[in-house]
Scaffold this active site. Structure first.
Site, PDB file in Angstrom:
ATOM      1  N   CYS A 332       0.835  -1.208   0.000  1.00 38.14           N
ATOM      2  CA  CYS A 332       0.000   0.000   0.000  1.00 38.14           C
ATOM      3  C   CYS A 332       0.873   1.261   0.000  1.00 38.14           C
ATOM      4  O   CYS A 332       1.525   1.555  -0.993  1.00 38.14           O
ATOM      5  CB  CYS A 332      -0.978  -0.045   1.175  1.00 38.14           C
ATOM      6  SG  CYS A 332      -2.405   1.055   0.948  1.00 38.14           S
ATOM      7  N   HIS A 429      -3.610  -5.421   1.288  1.00 37.88           N
ATOM      8  CA  HIS A 429      -3.387  -5.691   2.707  1.00 37.88           C
ATOM      9  C   HIS A 429      -3.881  -7.097   3.040  1.00 37.88           C
ATOM     10  O   HIS A 429      -4.783  -7.629   2.389  1.00 37.88           O
ATOM     11  CB  HIS A 429      -4.171  -4.702   3.571  1.00 37.88           C
ATOM     12  CG  HIS A 429      -3.620  -3.322   3.589  1.00 37.88           C
ATOM     13  ND1 HIS A 429      -2.425  -3.000   4.192  1.00 37.88           N
ATOM     14  CD2 HIS A 429      -4.121  -2.157   3.093  1.00 37.88           C
ATOM     15  CE1 HIS A 429      -2.212  -1.692   4.076  1.00 37.88           C
ATOM     16  NE2 HIS A 429      -3.218  -1.161   3.406  1.00 37.88           N
TER      17      HIS A 429
END
Length: 485
Positions: A332, A429
């Site tokens: 991310c 994630h």
């Protein structure tokens, strides 16, 4: 309408989240329908919900313990710190604004109707709603306009159990003192105290328990002994990072501790591997030369954390690590940092501008106001193994290295890999929770016996058994009443 009971703490990190999680599983084991609820939370560890929003990681874990799908109503207000004095404000799972602490505290009372609506929604589908307060119940300086603790409890007319952490010391004073300083009308809602995190022989606290009951006029529940397996559960509070490094395995993973690190529970399955040593590199420390993999984690403020990383000299360490053959993975915000530039033309995370990235991937990122929130099922390109994860980010990333994706989501490419194959980035994630993928990624360092998700279930069951043994849960349930909202 469900019966409700609220759990507040004499301070932060006294174990409120775990007590609620354990009770959620215990009540579910009894065949009861139970839902967790936290009016206001502050955390950069968040989870995707079934209804397409985000809530604090603790409420997602509590929902799992209750065997319910997580929904945004379980945490209607989530504050995600973006700097020293401000936060992104997420309401019912969606980003509403970025506000300074002063702005939020001045306006937060306006959110109470939406908080009560969320509580009402949950109450219509459960036998019990277990409510978790935030921080300390005794912060009388924050009482005006409060929606997290007694402000909510008074509005919903819900009884309160006050939790104290005996391991810190001074638990008797913390409970008696809390009741002494709070508003008398707030104090009327407190129905019991609960002693948590006891070490040693519980019989040694019998006189303390008697004193508390005499002094406060309230029953004292517990003490609940420390449950050491709770360390295996995903943590929400960054306080857990103080002692996060661990393991003695041959495969060494180094993770720079970014000031605004987000969703650090991505690391938990790696830390659980017996063949791995995971080092959370603290400010002022160099990235260890013996690292096999440098992992850049998620960030709530990517450009600010990139600047902090560069100020520590970690950018040079990472480039040196790559030059000598080491692996680098960014997740991310960490993925965005690996590119050539990160542009924030609208000032979404701070002052508008463009930052030079680490340049290890031929990519450019532009931050955009629309946050992408969705669960994903993907296939890791290099291994062909399936994985599950979730997107929780703002920004679009494009560039030549996207031609070599890290994974595929359906037919769509996801993430990027460098030409030499040693630098990887992904927006996904939670990817390391997938056992087959994690084993393929780590190779010989991975254990064939670690089933990460199954272990989480075992720990939750163990926590429920622990509370059943050390608390009179029937007495606790007798305190709950239907809310009047």
């Amino acid at each position: 309408m469900a019966k409700a009971l609220m759990f507040m703490g004499t301070g932060s990190d006294v174990g409120k989240s775990l007590i609620v999680a354990g009770l959620c599983r215990a009540l579910s084991n009894r065949g009861l329908s139970v839902a967790p609820f936290k009016p206001q939370n502050m955390s950069n560890n968040a989870a995707i919900t079934q209804d397409g929003g985000e809530i604090g990681r603790a409420q997602a874990l509590q929902a799992r313990a209750a065997r319910r799908a997580p929904v945004t109503a379980m945490n209607p207000v989530l504050l995600k710190p973006e700097g020293e004095t401000g936060s992104q404000v997420v309401v019912r799972g969606r980003r509403r604004a970025s506000l300074s602490a002063r702005q939020y505290w001045a306006d937060r009372a306006q959110l109470l109707p939406e908080v009560l609506d969320a509580f009402r929604d949950l109450s219509e589908s459960a036998d019990y709603v277990l409510v978790e307060g935030a921080g300390s119940a005794s912060e009388v300086n924050l009482r005006s306009g409060d929606i997290a603790n007694f402000g909510f409890a008074r509005a919903a007319d819900i009884p309160v159990v006050l939790i104290g952490d005996i391991h810190r010391g001074g638990v008797i004073a913390s409970i008696v003192g809390t009741l002494a300083v709070i508003d008398p009308e707030d104090a009327k809602l407190v129905r019991a105290s609960l002693i948590n995190r006891f070490f040693g022989d519980p019989a040694l606290f019998e006189t303390g328990k008697a004193f508390l009951e005499t002094r406060t006029g309230l029953p004292c529940l517990g003490p609940v002994p420390h449950f050491n397996r709770a360390a295996r559960l995903p943590a929400e509070d960054a306080l857990a990072l103080a002692n996060y490094s661990g393991g003695q395995g041959a495969f060494h993973i180094a993770v720079p501790r970014l000031p605004r690190i987000a969703n650090f529970d991505d690391l938990d399955p790696l830390r659980a591997e017996p063949g791995v040593t995971l080092t959370l590199v603290q400010p002022g420390e160099p990235i260890p030369r013996q690292a096999d993999l440098v992992l850049l984690p998620g960030s709530k403020a990517t450009r600010a954390d990139l600047a902090a990383l560069q100020a520590q000299g970690w950018d040079g360490d990472i480039r040196a690590h790559h030059r000598v053959g080491g692996l680098v993975l960014g997740i991310c915000g960490g993925y965005q940092m690996l590119g050539r530039t990160i542009a924030d033309p609208e000032g979404i995370e701070g002052a508008p501008g463009t930052s030079e990235g680490l340049g290890l991937l031929d990519l450019h990122t532009v931050l955009t106001p629309v946050k992408q929130l969705r669960s994903e099922a993907a296939i890791h390109v290099a291994s062909g193994k399936p994985l599950t994860g979730y997107h929780m980010h703002m920004g679009l990333t494009e560039g030549a290295d996207r031609a070599r994706p890290f994974a595929h989501v359906g037919a769509a490419p996801e993430g990027a890999v460098s030409a030499d194959g040693r630098v990887m980035g992904t927006y996904l994630h939670g990817l390391f929770s997938a056992d087959d993928f994690r084993r393929a990624f780590l190779g010989k360092a991975a254990s064939a016996d670690l089933a990460y998700e199954a272990e989480i279930e075992e720990v939750l069951d163990g926590l429920a058994e622990h509370l059943e043994k050390h608390l009179d849960i029937d007495e606790l349930l007798a305190l709950a009443i239907p809310s009047k909202v």
